[in-house]
Design a protein around this motif. Structure first.
Motif: not given
Length: 106
Positions: A40-55
């Protein structure tokens, strides 16, 4: 890229740094395998922002966000990951020049 928009088709915002948070990814860049992940964090294949903080930003990052340096920059590239060198570019042409510089470092 404007907020709520994306440079790619289908609302994709291909951010290598975000793709690097795929559970199997480590380091500055993302591998081809990482970029094809169904995370769900792969913005290359999933539109929009990731589901939560990344750091979890440190004090320096928060200070920089609150009081950013004045400049025309639109892009950034880690040109030398071993030394932790990040450079900024104001145009796509400058960006691609930095990408070529990055490729010299492996």
């Amino acid at each position: 890229m404007k907020v709520g928009g994306a440079p790619g088709a289908g609302g994709l915002a291909p951010l290598t740094r975000v793709a690097s948070y795929v559970p199997t990814a480590f380091g500055v860049g993302a591998s081809t395998k990482d970029l094809q992940s169904t995370s769900r964090y792969n913005t290359y294949v999933r539109p929009g922002l990731p589901p939560g903080p990344i750091g979890n930003p440190g004090a320096d990052a928060i200070e920089a966000a609150l009081r950013p340096a004045t400049g025309p920059w639109l892009f950034f590239v880690v040109t030398d990951p071993e030394k932790g060198v990040t450079k900024f570019a104001a145009s796509e042409r400058e960006f691609f020049k930095l990408v070529r510089e990055r490729k010299k470092h492996g």
